[in-house]
Design an enzyme around this catalytic site. Structure first.
Site, mmCIF file in Angstrom:
data_model
loop_
_atom_site.group_PDB
_atom_site.id
_atom_site.type_symbol
_atom_site.label_atom_id
_atom_site.label_comp_id
_atom_site.label_asym_id
_atom_site.label_seq_id
_atom_site.Cartn_x
_atom_site.Cartn_y
_atom_site.Cartn_z
ATOM 1 C CD GLU A 461 -2.798 -1.461 2.303
ATOM 2 O OE1 GLU A 461 -2.777 -0.622 3.215
ATOM 3 O OE2 GLU A 461 -3.511 -2.472 2.317
ATOM 4 C CD GLU A 567 -4.612 -7.801 1.097
ATOM 5 O OE1 GLU A 567 -5.515 -7.162 1.666
ATOM 6 O OE2 GLU A 567 -3.401 -7.527 1.229
HETATM 7 O O1 9MR Z 1 -7.513 -8.588 7.677
HETATM 8 C C1 9MR Z 1 -6.560 -7.920 8.481
HETATM 9 C C2 9MR Z 1 -7.182 -7.505 9.787
HETATM 10 O O2 9MR Z 1 -7.611 -8.633 10.512
HETATM 11 C C3 9MR Z 1 -6.169 -6.711 10.578
HETATM 12 O O3 9MR Z 1 -6.777 -6.218 11.746
HETATM 13 C C4 9MR Z 1 -5.659 -5.543 9.752
HETATM 14 C C5 9MR Z 1 -4.556 -4.789 10.469
HETATM 15 O O4 9MR Z 1 -3.417 -5.583 10.606
HETATM 16 O O5 9MR Z 1 -5.139 -6.007 8.523
HETATM 17 C C6 9MR Z 1 -6.070 -6.696 7.756
HETATM 18 O O6 9MR Z 1 -5.474 -7.080 6.542
HETATM 19 C C7 9MR Z 1 -5.132 -6.022 5.663
HETATM 20 C C8 9MR Z 1 -3.922 -6.472 4.874
HETATM 21 O O7 9MR Z 1 -2.883 -6.841 5.731
HETATM 22 C C9 9MR Z 1 -3.472 -5.400 3.913
HETATM 23 N N1 9MR Z 1 -4.544 -5.017 3.032
HETATM 24 C C10 9MR Z 1 -5.788 -4.623 3.697
HETATM 25 C C11 9MR Z 1 -6.235 -5.729 4.646
HETATM 26 C C12 9MR Z 1 -7.547 -5.347 5.279
HETATM 27 O O8 9MR Z 1 -7.403 -4.222 6.084
#
Ligand code: 9MR
Length: 640
Positions: A461, A567
């Site tokens: 990101e 994702e």
């Molecule tokens: O799905 C993930 C969620 O459970 C966590 O709380 C969050 C913070 O670490 O991250 C989420 O995953 C993210 C991913 O790592 C990067 N792209 C966006 C995802 C959704 O926020």
């Protein structure tokens, strides 16, 4: 050969002549000085694949992982996913984060200002903001009942709506059926100090026009603390789970005592062959282990007892639904096999500690059957892996890697460099040290998993929500070149690994996609090693920009890069149902299959039981682990 002229792996091959030309141009900018032994902070700004990044900081800025960090065996009694030998982090060694509590000085500073959110399409001159009448900070003595009246008003004459943020335990927000609501709360010992309570009022005509007020509540101890009523402790709410007959089930249960004392738990239900013991490491947790042998819903009653007045008790019930092994049979072929026949991978993101969840058995079984690629959903985030300088917590990733190996699943490392889940020590670090910290972290993480992880989201990101570079801590420390350094360091660390730049909202047209293509062009022009683009695709059922996805995939392919759908999940919109969701999944799978550079599709989880968008049921297995229409749609897309 000097350090600066060392050739390192690059997707673009370069002749010796090209090395010399590059050096000449570097000379003009930097004197081609590259990195000497003392150049540990790497102030160089011209980084291309033709020069090495040079040595890492020496001495290192923080301690590398050592024997003290090595996970230790976890007894199998906590394991719901057999056969898997688990490890856990050694502990407790990690200083507890200091909670920043509000102080009397914060309370004395007076009420917090209201926060008004004005939607872009609203003219505040024609529509007044809703607001709360007569709302003030309050003081209350622990044990007494607090009542605060919430009366939202709108000078336009409309009646605003309102909703509270998190209620304190034992608090209620009751509707008086006259446009007002009353917040009622009897704070107890645990609540002594400064507390906050937030309510948002919504404009009647446009509910995105909102006013949020936070009041502070100062709770003090009475002169005689024994006058505070002792309330019976209760069982911490337990979400129902579906489990499979004959799988080991481990439930971790906890009592909550608002008076702040420890509650004890007793098992009331008769569960043959079960054990119910206080957790060996966390005294507030009780562990119930059993293996259900009969099918059907199972209500398990637990008595929660106050330790001060042992006559004070309550009963809590936890429910698991036991399904037969055959209830999890699925028609057709498994996704990983169908995908393999089409020369792509099908993967998912694994929930942290899935093997400790009550339904870990069926979770692990389905995942092994369906997927041949896995990302750690959160276990590999820097705040988790490296929460304090020189401290490393690898156990959950180690367990995932072991599980993946056992089941012939490839691991997709996610993420190395990201702006979220960054530990506080990095957020507070000197900006000039960030390059060194980032390089050390990349090397240490990739090195630990060098034999098992060959696909990495090196930078996650990097693009801002409106395009341009996201102003992450890394960007603030190093500027745009943090990307160059991260990818280059990753390539130096593992020349064979596939290096991915992963982001959201880049599959559709807009400022983020524009930035992506400029970013790729600029990285490639400077020979920065980049192998693939990861498209997150957290979409809704209303999603219909499939042509844009197709064409943006093609633009990535035209730049000689691979494509990973990293994702994917499809949240339900409004009235949409699972059939609409299935169509969106299907279309996205088809786009990947049409595009030769698309190498994998990964969904962000697989069961609605565990999704960061849980309320929108975005995945293709239900909470009961039954396949939804989207499952069949994905099968069909992969087959045809
Ligand atoms: O799905 C993930 C969620 O459970 C966590 O709380 C969050 C913070 O670490 O991250 C989420 O995953 C993210 C991913 O790592 C990067 N792209 C966006 C995802 C959704 O926020």
């Amino acid at each position: 050969m000097k350090d600066w002229i060392k050739f390192i792996h690059s997707p673009v091959t370069c002749s010796r002549a090209c090395v010399i030309v590059a050096c000449v141009s570097l000379l003009i900018v930097t004197g081609c000085s590259g990195s000497g032994d003392d150049d540990t902070n790497n102030e160089d700004t011209t980084i291309g694949a033709l020069t090495s990044l040079g040595p890492l900081p020496n001495p290192s800025l923080t301690e590398a992982p050592s024997a003290d960090d090595e996970p230790i065996p976890e007894p199998g009694i906590f394991n719901t996913a057999s056969p898997l030998q688990l490890v856990r982090n050694p502990g407790p060694r990690i200083p507890q984060p200091i909670e920043v509590e509000l102080t009397d000085a914060d309370f004395a500073a007076g009420p917090l200002p209201a926060i008004v959110s004005i939607p872009d399409d609203l003219d505040p001159a024609n529509n007044a903001a809703p607001r709360f009448e007569n709302l003030n900070d309050v003081e209350v003595v622990a044990g007494e009942l607090l009542e605060v009246l919430y009366k939202p008003v709108d000078d336009d004459g409309d009646l605003p709506g309102m909703f509270p943020e998190e209620l304190p335990v034992g608090g209620s927000f009751d509707d008086n059926l006259d446009g007002t609501k009353t917040f009622r709360w009897q704070p107890l010992q645990m609540d002594v100090g400064i507390n906050e309570f937030t309510v948002t009022a919504l404009d009647f005509r446009n509910n995105q026009y909102r006013t949020t007020r936070t009041i502070r509540i100062k709770v003090t101890l009475p002169e005689d603390p024994s006058s505070i009523p002792n309330v019976a402790p209760t069982l911490d709410p337990f979400v129902p789970h579906t489990v499979r007959r004959n799988d080991p089930v481990v439930l971790e249960l906890k009592g909550i005592d608002l008076n702040g004392t420890l509650a004890t738990l007793e098992l009331l239900s008769d569960l043959p062959g079960s054990s119910f013991v206080q957790h060996p490491r966390f005294e507030e947790i009780y562990t119930l282990q059993f293996t259900p042998t009969t099918v059907g819903p199972l209500d398990i009653d637990v008595l929660v007892r106050d330790t001060v007045d042992t006559s004070l008790t309550s009963i809590g019930t936890v429910t698991v639904d036991v399904l037969a092994e055959s209830d999890f049979n699925r028609n057709g072929q498994r996704l990983r096999d169908l995908a393999a026949a089409r020369n792509i991978k099908f993967g998912f993101a694994a929930l942290p500690f899935f093997y400790h969840r009550p339904d870990g058995g069926i979770y692990a079984a389905i995942a092994a059957e369906e997927f041949n690629l896995v990302s750690p959903e959160s276990s590999m985030k820097m705040a988790t892996v490296n929460p304090f300088p020189g401290r490393y917590e690898f156990a959950d990733v180690d367990n995932l890697v072991a599980y993946a190996k056992q089941n012939d699943i490839e691991v997709h490392g996610h993420p190395i460099v990201w702006h979220r889940q960054v530990p506080d020590w990095i957020l507070n670090a000197e900006p000039t040290s960030l390059q060194g910290h980032m390089r050390e972290y990349i090397v240490r993480l990739m090195n630990r998993y060098k034999d098992d992880v060959k696909l990495w989201d090196v930078v996650n990101e990097p693009i801002g929500d409106n395009g341009g570079y996201r102003e992450s801590v890394w960007y603030k420390g190093m500027g745009e070149r943090y990307l160059d350094i991260a990818f280059q360091q990753a390539r130096e660390q593992d020349p064979e690994a596939t290096l991915v730049l992963n982001d959201f909202d880049i599959a559709i047209n807009g400022p983020k996609a524009d930035t992506l293509f400029n970013m790729i062009d600029s990285l490639q022009a400077r020979n920065i090693p980049l192998d693939a683009i990861g498209f997150q695709l957290h979409v809704f059922t209303s999603f219909d920009q499939f042509e844009e996805v197709r064409s943006n995939f093609q633009k990535v392919a035209d730049r000689d890069l691979d494509i990973y759908i990293t994702e994917l999940d499809v949240a339900l919109n409004g009235e949409d149902g699972f059939d609409k969701q299935a169509q969106v999944y299907r279309s996205i799978v088809e786009i990947c299959l049409e595009q030769p550079r698309c190498k994998a599709i990964q969904t962000w989880g697989f069961t609605d039981q565990y999704s960061f968008r849980e309320v929108f049921t975005p995945l293709f297995f239900g909470k009961d682990y039954q396949p939804k229409p989207a499952y069949t749609a994905i099968q069909n897309a992969l087959e045809n």
